[in-house]
Design an enzyme around this catalytic site. Structure first.
Site, PDB file in Angstrom:
ATOM      1  CD  GLU A 111      -4.211  -4.658  -1.559  1.00 48.50           C
ATOM      2  OE1 GLU A 111      -4.898  -4.449  -2.545  1.00 48.50           O
ATOM      3  OE2 GLU A 111      -4.591  -4.381  -0.406  1.00 48.50           O
ATOM      4  CG  HIS A 151      -3.105 -35.733  -6.697  1.00 48.54           C
ATOM      5  ND1 HIS A 151      -2.865 -37.068  -6.957  1.00 48.54           N
ATOM      6  CD2 HIS A 151      -3.262 -35.636  -5.349  1.00 48.54           C
ATOM      7  CE1 HIS A 151      -2.898 -37.742  -5.816  1.00 48.54           C
ATOM      8  NE2 HIS A 151      -3.130 -36.898  -4.824  1.00 48.54           N
ATOM      9  CE  LYS A 205      -8.912   0.724  -7.606  1.00 49.44           C
ATOM     10  NZ  LYS A 205      -8.866   1.301  -6.271  1.00 49.44           N
TER      11      LYS A 205
HETATM   12  O1  PA5 Z   1      -6.751  -3.429   1.241  1.00 44.63           O
HETATM   13  C1  PA5 Z   1      -7.191  -2.535   0.543  1.00 44.63           C
HETATM   14  O2  PA5 Z   1      -7.117  -1.349   0.874  1.00 44.63           O
HETATM   15  C2  PA5 Z   1      -7.905  -2.827  -0.773  1.00 44.63           C
HETATM   16  O3  PA5 Z   1      -7.830  -4.162  -1.116  1.00 44.63           O
HETATM   17  C3  PA5 Z   1      -9.364  -2.448  -0.645  1.00 44.63           C
HETATM   18  O4  PA5 Z   1      -9.927  -3.126   0.420  1.00 44.63           O
HETATM   19  C4  PA5 Z   1     -10.142  -2.733  -1.922  1.00 44.63           C
HETATM   20  O5  PA5 Z   1      -9.548  -2.098  -3.005  1.00 44.63           O
HETATM   21  C5  PA5 Z   1     -11.589  -2.282  -1.783  1.00 44.63           C
HETATM   22  O6  PA5 Z   1     -11.640  -0.934  -1.467  1.00 44.63           O
HETATM   23  P1  PA5 Z   1     -12.931  -0.261  -0.885  1.00 44.63           P
HETATM   24  O7  PA5 Z   1     -13.251  -0.878   0.403  1.00 44.63           O
HETATM   25  O8  PA5 Z   1     -12.573   1.186  -0.782  1.00 44.63           O
HETATM   26  O9  PA5 Z   1     -14.038  -0.494  -1.907  1.00 44.63           O
END
Ligand code: PA5
Length: 447
Positions: free
Chosen positions: A288, A309, A423
């Site tokens: 990310e 394996h 989303k």
């Molecule tokens: O690192 C990030 O920002 C995302 O992976 C969020 O943690 C994830 O989308 C969950 O978001 P939230 O904590 O707002 O539910």
């Protein structure tokens, strides 16, 4: 073996020289200034830098809540996804008994939900929870994420029917934004105890906030030792511009040099299944943070020797676009000797009397040599043992390395614009209010 985590580049030296790595690491030390002065991209999200110290004042309350939850229930369901899930799961799985759900001795089970929308998963979970005395920790920074919101709606309904609304309110803890989001509203309406995720800490950098620490403490692990390890690594990395003694600078530089040599996939390798979710956490952190603007190293992972394996064939012989980062744990937690056998029918007497860890260690060395022969460079990260202190070190080490690596790549390591695309489509397909136009468009597209 040293007490502190270290990075060894010996098995990458056929591909990148130590001098090259030091040169880039030294040049990248300026990114520490950028981080510390908050002048780079994403500077609104740097709260994690000082987190190991800042969180100390909250540890008493986190531990008190964990004790309460353990005293009123035998199981906790932790609801969250992405950064609100992977960190706690990584630490808990690394520290837990490998078969903890099957343990007969009295212990507190921590299980996870809200990290998928699978009907079978949640139905199976409800079946288990019918027979459990459980609590819920729901975690969402935005307080609006669909997956955990659905899981909470279903589990809250189940728990309230099982124990009544008042008892359920005492057993649901919400970790979310201080003011905004529907989880904050829900928590206040139902008088749930809450913990705050600070505005300046993004999900994937939040494991050392209550997001990670409360589930870890509920599991019975020592969050003070975890934080102590993170503080120790902060002292080694955050202000250390001497490349050769800053493991985060070395790692960030080495992986970027390997990328320049065409190695665009990094595989995290562990030789214990306990590291499986640590790799998952690492994949989110780096994936990310770096995968944007058409850039980034693709983070993948394998568990050895299991995957020797299966994916081992590809690593040895497939496209030469891979490098590995191997977590080498010096001391196993337990001791097991391979027994001798009189008739040696399985032909294993040549290793009789040896510890299993010695066999595993030789498998690791054999793999390193084989993969090097197959043109796969390997960065090794050495840690002494899988305990709270060394995991705390590893967390801070990777976080700061990731931030530096993102700046080397010239991306903002603290945003994640790409996760919004699915989303929007999902909301349009489900006719969420506010998505009417998108709904028409997407239905046209699917005709
Ligand atoms: O690192 C990030 O920002 C995302 O992976 C969020 O943690 C994830 O989308 C969950 O978001 P939230 O904590 O707002 O539910």
């Amino acid at each position: 073996m040293k007490e502190n985590l270290s990075v060894n580049l010996k098995n990458a030296s056929g591909f990148i020289s130590y001098e090259e790595v030091i040169a880039l690491a030294q040049q990248s030390a300026r990114h520490l200034d950028t981080l510390n002065s908050g002048t780079g991209p994403g500077s609104d999200f740097l709260g994690w830098l000082s987190l190991p110290d800042d969180i100390l004042q909250q540890l008493d309350r986190i531990e008190k809540t964990a004790r309460h939850i353990r005293s009123v229930s035998d199981t906790t369901v932790v609801i969250g996804i992405g950064g609100s899930y992977l960190g706690s799961r990584a630490v808990i799985e690394a520290l837990s008994h490998s078969f903890s759900p099957l343990l007969k001795s009295k212990h507190h089970d921590v299980i996870f939900a809200g990290q998928n929308i699978c009907e079978d998963y949640l139905s199976d979970l409800l079946e288990i929870l019918d027979g459990r005395d459980y609590s819920i920790v729901v975690i969402s920074k935005s307080g609006t994420t669909t997956e955990p919101a659905i899981a909470l709606r279903i589990l809250k309904d189940h728990l309230e029917k099982k124990v009544g609304k008042a008892v359920a309110s005492d057993r649901i803890i919400a970790i979310t934004d201080a003011k905004k989001g529907s989880l904050r509203t829900l928590a206040e309406t139902n008088s749930y105890e809450t913990f705050v995720i600070p505005d300046n800490i993004g999900g994937r950098y939040s494991v050392l906030t209550p997001v990670g620490l409360l589930p870890i403490a509920i599991s019975g692990f020592d969050i003070r030792a975890l934080i102590k390890g993170a503080i120790a690594m902060k002292e080694i990395t955050r202000n250390n511009k001497n490349a050769s003694s800053n493991p985060s600078l070395l790692y960030a530089a080495a992986r970027n040099l390997l990328l320049k040599h065409g190695k665009s996939i990094e595989i995290m390798v562990g030789f214990t299944p306990k590291l499986h979710y640590m790799s998952e956490w690492w994949k989110q952190l780096f994936g990310e943070s770096e995968g944007k603007d058409g850039k980034g190293i693709f983070p993948a992972s394998v568990d050895m020797t299991t995957d020797l394996h299966s994916l081992g064939q590809y690593i040895q012989d497939g496209q030469r676009i891979l490098f590995e980062t191997m977590i080498s744990v010096e001391n196993p937690g337990k001791k097991l000797i391979i027994p001798g056998e009189k008739d040696n029918s399985d032909q294993l007497n040549y290793i009789a009397g040896k510890r299993l860890s010695e066999v595993n260690h030789n498998a690791q060395t054999g793999t390193i040599l084989a993969h090097n022969d197959g043109n796969v460079p390997i960065i090794t990260i050495n840690i002494l043992s899988l305990d709270e202190y060394h995991i705390g070190q590893m967390i801070y080490f990777f976080e700061i390395a990731c931030a530096i690596s993102g700046y080397i790549l010239d991306v903002n390591p603290f945003d994640q614009p790409g996760v919004e695309a699915y989303k929007k489509n999902m909301f349009a397909l489900l006719n969420k209010p506010g998505y009417e136009e998108a709904s028409k468009e997407i239905k046209e597209r699917l005709k």
